[in-house]
Design an enzyme around this catalytic site. Sequence first.
Site, PDB file in Angstrom:
ATOM      1  NE  ARG A  35      60.091  67.641  59.563  1.00  0.00           N
ATOM      2  CZ  ARG A  35      60.258  68.932  59.295  1.00  0.00           C
ATOM      3  NH1 ARG A  35      60.630  69.747  60.248  1.00  0.00           N
ATOM      4  NH2 ARG A  35      60.063  69.386  58.077  1.00  0.00           N
ATOM      5  CB  ILE A 183      56.846  70.308  40.875  1.00  0.00           C
ATOM      6  CG1 ILE A 183      57.884  69.428  41.575  1.00  0.00           C
ATOM      7  CG2 ILE A 183      55.558  70.338  41.689  1.00  0.00           C
ATOM      8  CD1 ILE A 183      58.320  69.951  42.927  1.00  0.00           C
ATOM      9  CG  ASP A 311      65.786  67.900  47.650  1.00  0.00           C
ATOM     10  OD1 ASP A 311      66.614  67.470  46.830  1.00  0.00           O
ATOM     11  OD2 ASP A 311      64.555  67.765  47.515  1.00  0.00           O
ATOM     12  CG  HIS A 450      64.095  46.830  14.396  1.00  0.00           C
ATOM     13  ND1 HIS A 450      63.678  48.110  14.135  1.00  0.00           N
ATOM     14  CD2 HIS A 450      63.325  46.010  13.637  1.00  0.00           C
ATOM     15  CE1 HIS A 450      62.707  48.080  13.249  1.00  0.00           C
ATOM     16  NE2 HIS A 450      62.467  46.804  12.931  1.00  0.00           N
TER      17      HIS A 450
END
Length: 471
Positions: A35, A183, A311, A450
Site C-alpha cells: 500500500r 527503539i 511483525d 588476533h
Amino acid sequence: MADTYDVIVLGSGPGGYVAAIRASQLGLKTAIVERELLGGICLNWGCIPTKALLRSAEVLHHMKHAKNYGLAADNITADIEAVVQRSRGVAKQLNQGVTHLMKKNKITVHMGTGKLVAPGKLEVTGEKGTETLEAKHIIIATGARARDLPKAKADGNRIWTYRHAMTPKELPSKLLVLGSGAIGIEFASFYNDMGVDVTVVEMMDRVVPVEDADVSAFLEKALTKQGIKILTGAKAGDITTSDNGVSVKITPKGKPEETQEFSHVIVAIGIVPNVENIGLEELGIEPDKRFHVKVDGYGRTNVAGVWAIGDCVEGPWLAHKASHEGVTTAESIAKELGNKDVHPHPLDRRNIPGCTYCHPQIASVGLTEAKAREEGYEVKAGTFPFIGNGKAIALGEPEGFVKTVFDAKTGELLGAHMIGAEVTEMIQGYVVGKTLETTEAELMNTVFPHPTISETMHESVLSAYGRALHM
C-alpha cells in the site's frame, strides 16, 4: 477475469518481499501487494534509515573525542537537515533495490490496499482502482505500527513516534523518551550524541529489560555517564502539549508525582499488529492474546491456504526473524504444491539474535542467565571485559563485555550477551554455534584471529569454565 497466482504476499517488508522472492525461486507464480513503499517499514522508516542516523551520531561522537586519538577537530557542529537527508537517501536507494529484485524475480507488484474477501481471493484497492486477485496461497505480511499512548496520541509536532523522530524539522531542546527497548534507547543515544538533553523513563526496574541483567546495568551506567537521565521503575502520567512544549507528570520510583517540562516526547512503548480491515475476522482467522495472527512454526493460520509472517505474528518482532519466516513459509507452500526438493524447518526462536545500535551496542541470543536458572538449568556463566582485549584498547573502545551461559551438565551454549563496540557484528558467531548445537568444547577449540575484539568471545567461554587467559 481475476489475475491468478500460486502465491500472493500482502505486504512487502523484509518478511513479505523475501517470501515473494523465495516463492518465485521455487517456480511459483507470485505477486506482492503493497500500500505504500516496497521494502516496508524496516527498509523505509525503520532498521536501515535509523542506522544511517546512528552512524552520523557515531561519527560526531568520535569527532568530539578526537583528542583521545591524538587528533584535533575544532568547531564541530551537526547539521540535522543534512543528517536526515543522508538517512532518507539510504532508504531511497534500498527501496529502489527491492523494486529491482521484484523485476529480476518476475514478481508482479500490485500497489494498493489489500483485503481478504474469501479463501484464495484478495481485493486490492489502489492505483488501478479495485481489482480482485486469486491465489492458491496467500501470505499475510502486514507488519505492525507504533503503539500510541491512550490519552496522548502522537501528533508529529510535540509527541513523536519513531517515524517522526527520524525526520525532525529541528532538534529538540529537551527530549523525553518513553520506553527503553531497542527503539527508545537507540533514539535516546542518537539525540544525546547530537547534543540534546535526553531523559528516558522506563516502567520496568531496568533499561532494555529483555536483555541480561548485567547488560542492562552496564548500559545504564554508560548512558548516565554520557549525560542521559535514566528513570527506571518510573511511570509517566498525563501529558499536556502546548505551542512551546510538553508537560509530563512523572512518578519516579519511590517518589511522589512531579511535573516536568520537555520540548518533545518520543513514545516507544511497543507495537500494534496491522491486522485490522484486512478480512481476517470474516475468514475466521484466529488471533493470539496480543491480537497477532496465530500461526504454527511454518506460518500456517487455522484457515487452509492463508499464512502469516513477520511483525503481525508472534515475536520477537525483528526484520531478520521476518525474513527467515518468509523463506520457511514459501518453502512450506512449495512443498504443499508438490515440490519434493524443499525441506522447511520450523522457526526456533531461541536462535534469533537481537541487536540494539545505541552507544555502546548490545547484541544477544538465547537465554539470559536468570532465565536459564528459572527454566531449571544448572548454569555455568562466564564474562570477559573489553578492557582485557588489545584491539578494543587500541580502538579506544575498552568499555564493554561478553557473557556466555552454558548448561553445566551438557556444555550446551544456552545464551550469549554482549555490550560494546561492534558486538552487533560479532553475535552471529554465537548464533551459528547455537544453530549447530555447539558445546563449550567446540568454542574453546576454535581459533579466533588476533588482534580482534572477537577474542573476547573466546575468553568469555574460557571464563565460564575458570580458564580465562587474559583476566
